[in-house]
Motif scaffolding. Sequence first.
Motif, PDB file in Angstrom:
ATOM      1  N   VAL A 152       1.265  -1.183  -0.167  1.00  0.00           N
ATOM      2  CA  VAL A 152      -0.233  -0.070   0.093  1.00  0.00           C
ATOM      3  C   VAL A 152       1.236   1.553   0.093  1.00  0.00           C
ATOM      4  CG1 VAL A 152      -1.972   1.136   0.804  1.00  0.00           C
ATOM      5  CG2 VAL A 152      -1.852  -1.043   1.292  1.00  0.00           C
ATOM      6  N   ALA A 153       0.907   1.975  -1.517  1.00  0.00           N
ATOM      7  CA  ALA A 153       1.519   3.780  -1.101  1.00  0.00           C
ATOM      8  C   ALA A 153       0.806   4.798  -0.113  1.00  0.00           C
ATOM      9  CB  ALA A 153       1.491   4.073  -2.778  1.00  0.00           C
ATOM     10  N   VAL A 154       1.684   4.831   0.375  1.00  0.00           N
ATOM     11  CA  VAL A 154       1.058   5.799   1.464  1.00  0.00           C
ATOM     12  C   VAL A 154       2.513   7.372   1.386  1.00  0.00           C
ATOM     13  CG1 VAL A 154      -0.237   4.556   2.909  1.00  0.00           C
ATOM     14  CG2 VAL A 154       2.992   4.745   3.825  1.00  0.00           C
ATOM     15  N   VAL A 155       1.997   8.310   2.936  1.00  0.00           N
ATOM     16  CA  VAL A 155       2.175   9.561   2.504  1.00  0.00           C
ATOM     17  C   VAL A 155       3.697   9.288   2.839  1.00  0.00           C
ATOM     18  CG1 VAL A 155       1.190  10.528   4.265  1.00  0.00           C
ATOM     19  CG2 VAL A 155       1.303  12.602   2.479  1.00  0.00           C
ATOM     20  N   ASN A 156       3.660   8.840   3.846  1.00  0.00           N
ATOM     21  CA  ASN A 156       5.184   9.019   4.396  1.00  0.00           C
ATOM     22  C   ASN A 156       5.851   7.967   5.414  1.00  0.00           C
ATOM     23  OD1 ASN A 156       4.287   9.524   7.485  1.00  0.00           O
ATOM     24  ND2 ASN A 156       3.974  11.957   5.934  1.00  0.00           N
ATOM     25  N   GLY A 157       6.415   7.757   6.028  1.00  0.00           N
ATOM     26  CA  GLY A 157       6.906   6.091   6.350  1.00  0.00           C
ATOM     27  C   GLY A 157       5.855   6.209   8.425  1.00  0.00           C
ATOM     28  N   THR A 158       5.349   7.313   8.331  1.00  0.00           N
ATOM     29  CA  THR A 158       5.217   7.575   9.667  1.00  0.00           C
ATOM     30  C   THR A 158       3.782   7.468   9.373  1.00  0.00           C
ATOM     31  OG1 THR A 158       6.858   9.624  10.344  1.00  0.00           O
ATOM     32  CG2 THR A 158       4.703   8.860  11.931  1.00  0.00           C
ATOM     33  N   ALA A 159       2.745   8.042   8.452  1.00  0.00           N
ATOM     34  CA  ALA A 159       1.357   7.538   8.631  1.00  0.00           C
ATOM     35  C   ALA A 159       1.145   5.693   8.192  1.00  0.00           C
ATOM     36  CB  ALA A 159       1.374   8.413   7.583  1.00  0.00           C
ATOM     37  N   GLY A 160       2.356   5.326   7.970  1.00  0.00           N
ATOM     38  CA  GLY A 160       2.186   4.009   7.250  1.00  0.00           C
ATOM     39  C   GLY A 160       2.555   3.307   8.804  1.00  0.00           C
ATOM     40  N   ILE A 161       3.642   3.584   9.567  1.00  0.00           N
ATOM     41  CA  ILE A 161       2.991   2.653  10.975  1.00  0.00           C
ATOM     42  C   ILE A 161       1.628   3.310  11.879  1.00  0.00           C
ATOM     43  CG2 ILE A 161       4.565   2.191  13.404  1.00  0.00           C
ATOM     44  CD1 ILE A 161       6.680   3.633  11.778  1.00  0.00           C
ATOM     45  N   GLN A 162       1.622   4.156  11.877  1.00  0.00           N
ATOM     46  CA  GLN A 162       0.414   4.092  12.369  1.00  0.00           C
ATOM     47  C   GLN A 162      -0.751   3.779  12.012  1.00  0.00           C
ATOM     48  OE1 GLN A 162      -1.255   8.511  12.091  1.00  0.00           O
ATOM     49  NE2 GLN A 162      -3.409   8.113  12.897  1.00  0.00           N
ATOM     50  N   VAL A 163      -1.166   3.163  10.144  1.00  0.00           N
ATOM     51  CA  VAL A 163      -2.185   2.435   9.776  1.00  0.00           C
ATOM     52  C   VAL A 163      -1.872   1.117  10.160  1.00  0.00           C
ATOM     53  CG1 VAL A 163      -3.579   1.864   7.980  1.00  0.00           C
ATOM     54  CG2 VAL A 163      -2.548   4.728   8.751  1.00  0.00           C
ATOM     55  N   ALA A 164      -0.715   0.440  10.138  1.00  0.00           N
ATOM     56  CA  ALA A 164       0.039  -0.686  10.215  1.00  0.00           C
ATOM     57  C   ALA A 164      -0.492  -1.189  11.778  1.00  0.00           C
ATOM     58  CB  ALA A 164       1.249  -0.846  10.175  1.00  0.00           C
ATOM     59  N   LEU A 165      -0.086  -0.355  12.487  1.00  0.00           N
ATOM     60  CA  LEU A 165      -1.056  -0.694  13.825  1.00  0.00           C
ATOM     61  C   LEU A 165      -2.151  -0.557  14.375  1.00  0.00           C
ATOM     62  CD1 LEU A 165       1.886   2.133  15.209  1.00  0.00           C
ATOM     63  CD2 LEU A 165       1.965  -0.692  15.786  1.00  0.00           C
ATOM     64  N   ARG A 166      -2.925   0.039  13.655  1.00  0.00           N
ATOM     65  CA  ARG A 166      -4.631  -0.008  13.573  1.00  0.00           C
ATOM     66  C   ARG A 166      -4.187  -1.482  13.224  1.00  0.00           C
ATOM     67  NH1 ARG A 166      -8.776   4.316  11.119  1.00  0.00           N
ATOM     68  NH2 ARG A 166     -10.297   2.804  11.382  1.00  0.00           N
ATOM     69  N   LEU A 167      -3.624  -1.591  11.950  1.00  0.00           N
ATOM     70  CA  LEU A 167      -4.681  -2.645  11.288  1.00  0.00           C
ATOM     71  C   LEU A 167      -4.497  -4.615  12.077  1.00  0.00           C
ATOM     72  CD1 LEU A 167      -3.328  -2.076   7.832  1.00  0.00           C
ATOM     73  CD2 LEU A 167      -5.465  -2.095   8.258  1.00  0.00           C
ATOM     74  N   VAL A 168      -3.979  -3.876  12.918  1.00  0.00           N
ATOM     75  CA  VAL A 168      -3.347  -5.197  14.321  1.00  0.00           C
ATOM     76  C   VAL A 168      -3.367  -5.362  15.303  1.00  0.00           C
ATOM     77  CG1 VAL A 168      -1.181  -5.655  12.710  1.00  0.00           C
ATOM     78  CG2 VAL A 168      -0.813  -4.206  14.964  1.00  0.00           C
ATOM     79  N   GLY A 169      -4.000  -4.131  15.253  1.00  0.00           N
ATOM     80  CA  GLY A 169      -5.604  -4.148  16.583  1.00  0.00           C
ATOM     81  C   GLY A 169      -5.066  -3.091  17.515  1.00  0.00           C
ATOM     82  N   VAL A 170      -4.064  -2.304  17.545  1.00  0.00           N
ATOM     83  CA  VAL A 170      -3.846  -1.891  18.612  1.00  0.00           C
ATOM     84  C   VAL A 170      -4.725   0.051  19.032  1.00  0.00           C
ATOM     85  CG1 VAL A 170      -2.279   1.041  18.903  1.00  0.00           C
ATOM     86  CG2 VAL A 170      -1.360  -1.736  17.857  1.00  0.00           C
ATOM     87  N   SER A 171      -4.957   0.118  20.238  1.00  0.00           N
ATOM     88  CA  SER A 171      -6.692   1.092  20.039  1.00  0.00           C
ATOM     89  C   SER A 171      -5.746   1.788  21.716  1.00  0.00           C
ATOM     90  CB  SER A 171      -7.668   0.271  20.908  1.00  0.00           C
ATOM     91  OG  SER A 171      -8.552  -0.117  19.578  1.00  0.00           O
ATOM     92  N   ALA A 172      -6.629   3.014  21.447  1.00  0.00           N
ATOM     93  CA  ALA A 172      -5.914   3.881  22.446  1.00  0.00           C
ATOM     94  C   ALA A 172      -6.718   3.393  23.651  1.00  0.00           C
ATOM     95  CB  ALA A 172      -8.163   4.980  22.475  1.00  0.00           C
ATOM     96  N   GLY A 173      -5.581   4.047  24.483  1.00  0.00           N
ATOM     97  CA  GLY A 173      -5.069   3.305  25.614  1.00  0.00           C
ATOM     98  C   GLY A 173      -4.702   2.212  25.628  1.00  0.00           C
ATOM     99  N   ASP A 174      -3.904   1.655  24.910  1.00  0.00           N
ATOM    100  CA  ASP A 174      -2.758   0.026  24.613  1.00  0.00           C
ATOM    101  C   ASP A 174      -2.238   0.327  25.060  1.00  0.00           C
ATOM    102  OD1 ASP A 174      -5.413  -1.193  24.155  1.00  0.00           O
ATOM    103  OD2 ASP A 174      -4.827  -1.729  22.325  1.00  0.00           O
ATOM    104  N   GLU A 175      -1.091  -0.862  25.034  1.00  0.00           N
ATOM    105  CA  GLU A 175       0.519  -0.594  25.251  1.00  0.00           C
ATOM    106  C   GLU A 175       0.769  -1.018  23.821  1.00  0.00           C
ATOM    107  OE1 GLU A 175       1.288   0.409  29.700  1.00  0.00           O
ATOM    108  OE2 GLU A 175       0.797  -1.323  28.680  1.00  0.00           O
ATOM    109  N   VAL A 176       2.667  -0.355  23.059  1.00  0.00           N
ATOM    110  CA  VAL A 176       3.164  -1.166  22.280  1.00  0.00           C
ATOM    111  C   VAL A 176       4.778  -1.337  22.766  1.00  0.00           C
ATOM    112  CG1 VAL A 176       3.556  -1.648  20.057  1.00  0.00           C
ATOM    113  CG2 VAL A 176       1.681  -0.796  20.275  1.00  0.00           C
ATOM    114  N   ILE A 177       5.594  -2.205  22.890  1.00  0.00           N
ATOM    115  CA  ILE A 177       6.568  -2.554  22.828  1.00  0.00           C
ATOM    116  C   ILE A 177       7.552  -2.374  22.029  1.00  0.00           C
ATOM    117  CG2 ILE A 177       8.497  -4.632  23.345  1.00  0.00           C
ATOM    118  CD1 ILE A 177       6.479  -5.938  24.371  1.00  0.00           C
ATOM    119  N   THR A 178       8.150  -1.248  22.098  1.00  0.00           N
ATOM    120  CA  THR A 178       9.503  -0.648  21.138  1.00  0.00           C
ATOM    121  C   THR A 178      10.588  -0.271  21.981  1.00  0.00           C
ATOM    122  OG1 THR A 178       9.385   0.331  18.915  1.00  0.00           O
ATOM    123  CG2 THR A 178       8.783   1.735  20.916  1.00  0.00           C
ATOM    124  N   GLN A 179      11.445  -0.130  20.469  1.00  0.00           N
ATOM    125  CA  GLN A 179      12.925   0.949  20.729  1.00  0.00           C
ATOM    126  C   GLN A 179      13.240   1.676  21.282  1.00  0.00           C
ATOM    127  OE1 GLN A 179      14.100  -1.990  17.664  1.00  0.00           O
ATOM    128  NE2 GLN A 179      16.071   0.058  17.328  1.00  0.00           N
TER     129      GLN A 179
END
Length: 380
Positions: free
Chosen positions: A69-96
């Motif tokens: 899926v072509a998107v406007v930038n990488g940040t927007a892509g990550i935002q949407v990808a996280l939503r697609l796997v079920g990240v919702s308001a109030g959740d947490e995401v493990i990262t570095q």
Amino acid sequence: MQHIKDTITFIQDIYKTNEFIPLHAPTFNGNEKKYLLETIDSTFVSSVGSYVDQFEEMMTAITKTKKSVAVVNGTAGIQVALRLVGVSAGDEVITQALTFVATANAIAYNRASPIFLDVDLDTMGLSPEAVSQFLEEFGDLREEGCFNKKTGKKISACLPMHTFGFPVHLDELKTICDAWKIPIVEDAAESLGSEYKNKPTGSIGELGVFSFNGNKIVTCGGGGAIVTNNENLGVKGKYLTTTAKVPHAYEFYHDELGYNFRMPNLNAALACAQLEQLNSFLIDKRALAEDYKSFFATSGIKFRNESPHTKANYWLMCVELENLKERDLFLSETNNAKVMTRPIWQLMYRLPMYQHCQRDEQLNAQFLEERIVNIPSSVR
């Protein structure tokens, strides 16, 4: 001091100039002008056009995935990808915490919170051991997913970032996350062309996201791409990033909250011309890495190499200095000589908007923060 002067001379020699040497300049030696003029002549310069479709097909082939899926930038892509796997308001995401701020921001845009865990010294990316230790201490595995014992919040995703194009230890990370029912989204923004055990980065997690910013190995000025082997998620991603408009010949009806994250056809035309040259860019950059490796082997400065079982794109090459004082001296001397270098990012939990976030000791991340410097890495 002499080893720094020798480094400056070596970089000036390999780039054949005493003028300013940028960290990573784009290279336009292909069909860029031709495709841009074709796009202008077609009048399809915005988010509809043949080059958007071609770009998505090329990314699917390059990453060996089923949908892009072509998107406007990488940040927007990550935002949407996280939503697609079920990240919702109030959740947490493990990262570095050792990452560019976009990684953490994309989590926050979903009104979720990052959990910052340590990186491995060899990859500079999220450490499977750190993730395992954290989940053993704080993880609460339930039928509906993994929850954080300390906060009571659901841990909805794991977001590793392939730092400077060096792949993280994905097999180990995937084994751990699968056991804890946590989907992986790869922040592959910097790693187009990199491979982990002969698989392209971005193709191993549930979704992967790439960036085509002006300083990336392939650029279209801006731009990004979401890739996945889950065709249903890919179709949903395309739908959400194009304003969630229900298809119709002329009516405008949107049945959920979507995003205007579409890549313009002008950018896609530039991206297609750049992707045609990706292999030659990779060959050139790996040759440059070999030159650096040979030079630094006798210079007293450590050049950072790819890990076993991986093939790095060497997007931004880097050296490891002895300590913070040596790092700062190296940065000062090189930049004063018009050889652009820069330190690795400040750790995310040092930033005011992420100071409150849960984290571990970050021993490796702090070690690297004080020592890693990027050096000129442009295609020659």
